[in-house]
Design an enzyme around this catalytic site. Structure first.
Site, short mmCIF file in Angstrom:
data_model
loop_
_atom_site.label_atom_id
_atom_site.label_comp_id
_atom_site.label_asym_id
_atom_site.label_seq_id
_atom_site.Cartn_x
_atom_site.Cartn_y
_atom_site.Cartn_z
N ASP A 69 -2.98 9.73 17.28
CA ASP A 69 -3.72 9.51 16.03
C ASP A 69 -4.33 8.12 16.01
O ASP A 69 -4.27 7.42 14.99
CB ASP A 69 -2.80 9.71 14.82
CG ASP A 69 -3.57 9.83 13.50
OD1 ASP A 69 -4.74 10.29 13.56
OD2 ASP A 69 -3.04 9.46 12.46
N GLY A 120 0.83 -1.20 0.00
CA GLY A 120 0.00 0.00 0.00
C GLY A 120 0.86 1.24 0.00
O GLY A 120 2.06 1.18 0.28
N GLY A 136 0.74 5.68 0.83
CA GLY A 136 0.06 6.88 1.29
C GLY A 136 0.78 8.08 0.74
O GLY A 136 1.68 7.96 -0.12
N LYS A 147 8.61 -0.15 5.35
CA LYS A 147 7.99 1.16 5.15
C LYS A 147 9.06 2.13 4.67
O LYS A 147 10.04 2.39 5.38
CB LYS A 147 7.35 1.66 6.44
CG LYS A 147 6.68 3.02 6.30
CD LYS A 147 5.99 3.42 7.60
CE LYS A 147 5.31 4.77 7.47
NZ LYS A 147 4.62 5.17 8.72
N VAL A 201 4.56 1.07 1.58
CA VAL A 201 4.84 -0.12 2.39
C VAL A 201 4.93 -1.34 1.47
O VAL A 201 4.05 -1.55 0.62
CB VAL A 201 3.74 -0.34 3.46
CG1 VAL A 201 4.08 -1.56 4.32
CG2 VAL A 201 3.60 0.89 4.34
#
Length: 447
Positions: free
Chosen positions: A256, A141, A143, A163, A148
């Site tokens: 978070d 994935g 972002g 990551k 990652v």
């Protein structure tokens, strides 16, 4: 010069006062800029440049004012057009492209980068990753900030989640520092419900983390299929609360917590991840500027949404755990507006709808536990994440919980604190009605 310009000349800080250093001047002008925009005075950057010719040769202060205008307009609910800003200040076009891309990457609301802002070399076509000691197997994935991968570690043959921060972002000193802070923070925490950090490193201008690989799905994706059974939700949040208590004991506040940052392994074990916004309680480290909003609006505690960064503490994570429990019971967070700004307003000014109103089979005791976590005042929440975990265990064991529902009188008091003007008007109206009834009664008796 027209009348509006004359008025601005009278109101804006005068160049005659500027015997301070460049940093002081930048802070003073940006502070004045924020105050005026928020009071309805739409003072453009050009007017500050006109009033302060001494900053014409200082690109740093000029850029601060330009970008600050964008931020304050955005905070007021506008959607400022980056191209309009670039057209007004073409000399700063490249820097604005880069800064606006960074800003979008770090907003924390899940928005992906706009390719028009970040340019052709900073989009999704990242170069192949080559991290010494690891064979990249597949991408898991990506972002706005990092990508990652599933990878195999040489020697141990261990499968890890690798990551990697985007190279163009890592070149920015502030981003690299925040990335290292995430790594150092997460590496301190060894707990069965926290994703473990195996290695932290940098290679050829690239920052990377080798993390425990937990095959499964995020809690957010699990909730896309519907609400969880109350006992399942309670048990999962109990485990998360134990992990959060462990983190707090090591001086770390996550800041978070949300379903997207909870990984469910194949056998259903929840694991916390992404300590990128974590704050070491003993020191902020200077990574955030005063007024920064870090977190996700729907899961932010009121003090995080409206207060200074110093107000964030363990109680902030307890609120977020309650918001996660709420989402697990109802499939939606306690507050969700049309925009991030409207969501923050709901978080700070309104009470959540009890989960039982949305899912009528929600056990009353579990609803009480959830709403105690979501109290506006940190002092009214559970004192520790461990206390929350223990109350959830009481619920699961069929014992009496310690949390108590807010009485109608308590709810009225909270409303008065949130809406003092309305409360005052209501009280005045009530007194007027009572006085009128008393007066009529006295006149009737005299008659």
């Amino acid at each position: 010069m027209d009348e509006s310009t004359d008025l601005l000349s009278q109101l804006l800080p005068s160049a005659d006062d500027d015997d301070e250093g460049p940093d002081d001047l930048a802070d003073r002008l940006c502070g004045d800029q924020v105050r005026r925009w928020r009071s309805g005075e739409r003072v453009p950057v050009e007017e500050y440049l006109r009033r302060h010719p001494e900053i014409h040769g200082d690109d740093a202060i000029q850029f601060e004012l330009i970008f600050n205008e964008f931020l304050v307009r955005e905070s007021l609910g506008e959607a400022p057009d980056p191209s309009e800003l670039i057209a007004r200040f073409p000399r700063f076009a490249d820097r604005l492209h880069r800064q606006l891309g960074l800003h979008q990457a770090l907003r924390g609301d899940g928005t992906t980068l706009n390719a028009d802002l970040i340019g052709p070399d900073r989009g999704a076509d990242d170069p192949p990753v080559n991290v010494p000691g690891y064979d990249v197997l597949e991408e898991l994935g990506r972002g706005a900030v990092g990508i990652v991968y599933r990878a195999r570690q040489h020697g141990l043959g261990r499968i890890v989640a690798l990551k990697v921060i985007r190279q163009w972002l890592f070149a920015e000193q502030g981003i690299a520092t925040r990335f290292r802070a995430e790594a150092e923070t997460a590496a301190r925490l060894q707990h069965p419900n926290i994703i473990q950090v195996y290695q932290v490193g940098e290679h050829q201008g690239l920052g990377f983390l080798a993390l425990e690989y937990a095959a499964g799905e995020s809690l957010q994706r699990r909730l896309d299929s519907g609400p969880m059974a109350p006992r399942e939700a309670a048990a999962l949040v109990e485990a998360l609360a134990q992990a959060v208590h462990f983190a707090h004991g090591n001086g770390v506040v996550h800041r978070d917590l949300k379903p997207a940052n909870v990984v469910l392994t194949g056998d259903g074990v929840p694991k916390l991840t992404d300590f990128g916004l974590a704050k070491l309680m003993e020191s902020d480290g200077g990574l955030t500027r005063t007024g920064d909003l870090l977190g996700t609006p729907s899961y932010m505690a009121p003090e995080q949404a409206s207060g200074p960064t110093g107000a964030v503490g363990p109680a902030t994570d307890i609120y977020a755990l309650g918001a996660i429990l709420y989402a697990m019971l109802t499939t939606r967070p306690p507050f969700q507006g049309e925009t991030p700004l409207s969501t923050l307003d709901l978080v700070t000014r309104h009470e959540p709808l009890p989960p039982g109103r949305l899912q009528r089979h929600t056990p009353r005791d579990l609803e009480t536990i959830c709403l105690k976590c979501l109290e506006k005042s940190p002092d009214r929440r559970y004192p520790t994440a461990l206390a929350l975990a223990e109350d959830l265990r009481r619920f699961l064991d069929g014992r009496a919980i310690l949390a108590r529902r807010t009485s109608w009188l308590g709810q009225a008091r909270k409303w008065c604190r949130r809406e003092p003007v309305k409360a005052g008007l209501s009280a005045a109206l009530a007194l007027a009605v009572i006085a009128g009834i008393v007066g009529i009664t006295v006149l009737w008796r005299k008659a």
